[in-house]
Design a protein around this motif. Structure first.
Motif, PDB file in Angstrom:
ATOM      1  N   ILE A 299       0.848  -1.193   0.000  1.00 42.17           N
ATOM      2  CA  ILE A 299       0.000   0.000   0.000  1.00 42.17           C
ATOM      3  C   ILE A 299       0.886   1.246   0.000  1.00 42.17           C
ATOM      4  CG2 ILE A 299      -1.796   1.275   1.234  1.00 42.17           C
ATOM      5  CD1 ILE A 299      -2.589  -1.402   2.548  1.00 42.17           C
ATOM      6  N   PRO A 300       0.797   2.086  -1.022  1.00 38.19           N
ATOM      7  CA  PRO A 300       1.608   3.310  -1.054  1.00 38.19           C
ATOM      8  C   PRO A 300       1.073   4.352  -0.078  1.00 38.19           C
ATOM      9  CG  PRO A 300       0.160   3.241  -2.953  1.00 38.19           C
ATOM     10  CD  PRO A 300      -0.029   1.936  -2.237  1.00 38.19           C
ATOM     11  N   ALA A 301       1.827   5.444   0.088  1.00 38.12           N
ATOM     12  CA  ALA A 301       1.462   6.461   1.065  1.00 38.12           C
ATOM     13  C   ALA A 301       1.556   7.854   0.471  1.00 38.12           C
ATOM     14  CB  ALA A 301       2.367   6.364   2.296  1.00 38.12           C
ATOM     15  N   LEU A 302       0.695   8.721   0.953  1.00 40.80           N
ATOM     16  CA  LEU A 302       0.756  10.151   0.689  1.00 40.80           C
ATOM     17  C   LEU A 302       0.994  10.823   2.033  1.00 40.80           C
ATOM     18  CD1 LEU A 302       0.394  12.801  -0.867  1.00 40.80           C
ATOM     19  CD2 LEU A 302      -2.095  12.496  -0.679  1.00 40.80           C
ATOM     20  N   THR A 303       2.167  11.436   2.212  1.00 38.25           N
ATOM     21  CA  THR A 303       2.547  11.964   3.516  1.00 38.25           C
ATOM     22  C   THR A 303       3.097  13.378   3.410  1.00 38.25           C
ATOM     23  OG1 THR A 303       4.911  11.395   3.643  1.00 38.25           O
ATOM     24  CG2 THR A 303       3.347   9.600   3.981  1.00 38.25           C
ATOM     25  N   SER A 304       3.216  14.010   4.555  1.00 39.69           N
ATOM     26  CA  SER A 304       3.995  15.248   4.629  1.00 39.69           C
ATOM     27  C   SER A 304       5.474  14.872   4.711  1.00 39.69           C
ATOM     28  CB  SER A 304       3.584  16.066   5.855  1.00 39.69           C
ATOM     29  OG  SER A 304       4.048  15.450   7.040  1.00 39.69           O
ATOM     30  N   ASP A 305       6.332  15.868   4.641  1.00 34.91           N
ATOM     31  CA  ASP A 305       7.767  15.589   4.755  1.00 34.91           C
ATOM     32  C   ASP A 305       8.268  15.842   6.180  1.00 34.91           C
ATOM     33  OD1 ASP A 305       7.716  18.339   4.882  1.00 34.91           O
ATOM     34  OD2 ASP A 305       9.184  18.673   3.297  1.00 34.91           O
ATOM     35  N   SER A 306       7.369  15.748   7.159  1.00 32.96           N
ATOM     36  CA  SER A 306       7.724  16.025   8.545  1.00 32.96           C
ATOM     37  C   SER A 306       8.662  14.972   9.111  1.00 32.96           C
ATOM     38  CB  SER A 306       6.452  16.080   9.410  1.00 32.96           C
ATOM     39  OG  SER A 306       5.613  17.138   9.031  1.00 32.96           O
ATOM     40  N   GLY A 307       9.747  15.428   9.734  1.00 30.55           N
ATOM     41  CA  GLY A 307      10.632  14.532  10.465  1.00 30.55           C
ATOM     42  C   GLY A 307      11.136  13.366   9.644  1.00 30.55           C
ATOM     43  N   GLY A 308      10.886  12.156  10.161  1.00 26.67           N
ATOM     44  CA  GLY A 308      11.387  10.944   9.530  1.00 26.67           C
ATOM     45  C   GLY A 308      10.423  10.281   8.568  1.00 26.67           C
ATOM     46  N   LEU A 309       9.308  10.934   8.246  1.00 26.26           N
ATOM     47  CA  LEU A 309       8.349  10.314   7.334  1.00 26.26           C
ATOM     48  C   LEU A 309       8.961   9.958   5.970  1.00 26.26           C
ATOM     49  CD1 LEU A 309       5.013  12.269   8.009  1.00 26.26           C
ATOM     50  CD2 LEU A 309       5.632   9.962   8.734  1.00 26.26           C
ATOM     51  N   PRO A 310       9.778  10.822   5.359  1.00 28.76           N
ATOM     52  CA  PRO A 310      10.363  10.440   4.071  1.00 28.76           C
ATOM     53  C   PRO A 310      11.219   9.186   4.153  1.00 28.76           C
ATOM     54  CG  PRO A 310      10.564  12.802   4.399  1.00 28.76           C
ATOM     55  CD  PRO A 310      10.095  12.232   5.706  1.00 28.76           C
ATOM     56  N   GLU A 311      11.836   8.940   5.309  1.00 28.02           N
ATOM     57  CA  GLU A 311      12.647   7.731   5.472  1.00 28.02           C
ATOM     58  C   GLU A 311      11.781   6.487   5.442  1.00 28.02           C
ATOM     59  OE1 GLU A 311      15.772   7.962   8.574  1.00 28.02           O
ATOM     60  OE2 GLU A 311      14.969   9.974   8.940  1.00 28.02           O
ATOM     61  N   ALA A 312      10.568   6.600   5.987  1.00 28.58           N
ATOM     62  CA  ALA A 312       9.648   5.461   5.962  1.00 28.58           C
ATOM     63  C   ALA A 312       9.082   5.236   4.566  1.00 28.58           C
ATOM     64  CB  ALA A 312       8.512   5.679   6.968  1.00 28.58           C
ATOM     65  N   VAL A 313       8.806   6.315   3.845  1.00 26.62           N
ATOM     66  CA  VAL A 313       8.213   6.206   2.503  1.00 26.62           C
ATOM     67  C   VAL A 313       9.205   5.597   1.518  1.00 26.62           C
ATOM     68  CG1 VAL A 313       7.263   7.511   0.560  1.00 26.62           C
ATOM     69  CG2 VAL A 313       6.621   8.113   2.903  1.00 26.62           C
ATOM     70  N   ARG A 314      10.404   6.158   1.443  1.00 26.61           N
ATOM     71  CA  ARG A 314      11.480   5.633   0.596  1.00 26.61           C
ATOM     72  C   ARG A 314      11.020   5.248  -0.814  1.00 26.61           C
ATOM     73  NH1 ARG A 314      16.292   4.642   2.845  1.00 26.61           N
ATOM     74  NH2 ARG A 314      16.795   3.109   1.237  1.00 26.61           N
ATOM     75  N   GLY A 315      10.335   6.153  -1.468  1.00 26.11           N
ATOM     76  CA  GLY A 315       9.919   5.904  -2.845  1.00 26.11           C
ATOM     77  C   GLY A 315       8.585   5.215  -2.978  1.00 26.11           C
TER      78      GLY A 315
END
Length: 381
Positions: A299-315
């Protein structure tokens, strides 16, 4: 749009570095002094009284360490709520102790009204080789006590509030961070490793019908206003708002396409209906556990770039700037939801992250055992 936060350039390549994939047994056997009795310490409550990301992570690590032959225990706060809490309170009163121990989780959990005061007694009884201190609640008190007892320990940082400067200057503790973002709080020479939350795909993977957008913990700091705006903007998309407690948003006016659900003991009930995880958080998330859990089912994600969220998304999704206007969120949601091929590409990357990424149980436990061994070896005794 995918704008990452300033710390993203420090992201380690989790697919490289074969040292991190060594077996824990090999790491342990290389040392003559072995830390075999491990005590997790926190000022927060623990399962089943408190079910949060840190508590779930502690439980999974304790189970994994037990499977590798370690003796593991947890020392935590007692809330005294509900049936479990009432029984614990009664047992504490009958036994006349400051703390009470239960074994329902397959390892001993000692609970106390003031865990920072009872930690010397718990250490005396359990006799740990090493303590892993977690959570921000009363961490300086625990660090003072553990240091005064000459107890080997390190601090596992999960929350966005770093230790105060005086604590670091006084005790210079070693730290394990749960993300690159969190590690940026401290001098590099105090960071033992970066160990994201452990997420076992076997426990979260499920078939999903891809019909809903899932928003977990619908609270203002999690981006409730953005989630509601998106739901009003796209009445054709059904939204699931997964509550942390049944009173959450119970009397809140919601659009007809928003369905309240949960809380669930098994979150696969929500993931089985999810085509996109929404996490527009407006505070500094140290990771995004819901993102990692959703990725177990692609399941993909749509997130903010707050804190470590981009590390969890990783593409495996799209990161929108934290303070972007609602129009940006609307167009990004439509770009994902209305283009099945694009969503499928993100889904494949999400699935890959779940099985090869930093949250895999083997990688997390191997890093943890190395950190434990290093602190134990550096401690005199």
């Amino acid at each position: 749009m995918r704008l990452l936060n300033p710390f993203i350039h420090r992201l380690p390549n989790y697919s490289e570095g074969q040292a991190s994939r060594e077996s824990s047994a090999a790491i342990i056997s290389s040392s003559s002094r072995l830390p075999k009795r491990i005590l997790f310490v926190t000022g927060h409550a623990h399962l089943p009284e408190l079910v949060g990301g840190m508590e779930v992570n502690t439980h999974r690590l304790a189970i994994c360490l037990k499977e590798q032959g370690y003796d593991v225990a947890v020392h935590c706060a007692l809330l005294g709520r509900g049936l479990f809490g009432s029984i614990s309170r009664l047992r504490r009163k009958v036994l006349g102790r400051t703390s009470v121990t239960d074994h329902g989780l397959s390892y001993p959990v000692t609970r106390s009204w003031r865990p920072e005061d009872s930690i010397p007694d718990v250490i005396d009884r359990f006799k740990p080789d090493l303590c892993i201190l977690q959570g921000g609640a009363k961490a300086p008190f625990f660090i003072d006590t553990l240091s005064s007892l000459s107890q080997p320990f390190f601090y596992y940082q999960h929350n966005p509030q770093p230790l105060d400067r005086s604590t670091i200057d006084s005790h210079n503790p070693f730290i394990v961070a749960n993300s690159v973002f969190t590690s940026s709080f401290y001098p590099e020479d105090r960071i033992l490793d970066i160990i994201p939350p452990i997420v076992d795909p076997l426990l979260y993977r499920t078939y999903t019908d891809h019909t809903h957008v899932l928003f977990v913990n619908p609270a203002p700091h999690k981006g409730l206003d953005i989630a509601l705006d998106l739901a009003y903007y796209r009445p054709d998309i059904p939204f699931l708002f997964l509550r942390q407690h049944r009173k959450q948003l119970r009397s809140y006016p919601l659009p007809p396409n928003v369905h309240l659900c949960g809380p669930y003991a098994d979150t696969r009930k929500a993931y089985s209906r999810t085509g996109l995880v929404l996490a527009p958080s407006q505070w500094d998330e140290t990771w995004g556990r819901v993102i990692s859990e959703g990725q177990c089912s692609g399941i993909p994600a749509l997130t903010s770039d707050s804190g470590g969220l981009p590390e969890a998304v990783r593409g495996g999704g799209i990161c929108v700037p934290r303070h972007a206007p609602h129009a940006t969120w609307r167009s990004t949601l439509s770009a994902i939801w209305d283009q099945p091929e694009h969503r499928q590409r993100l889904s494949k990357l999400s699935h890959l992250n779940a099985h090869r990424g930093p949250c895999s149980p083997n990688q997390a436990v191997q890093k943890l055992t190395r950190a434990m061994q290093r602190v134990y070896d550096l401690h005199p005794g």
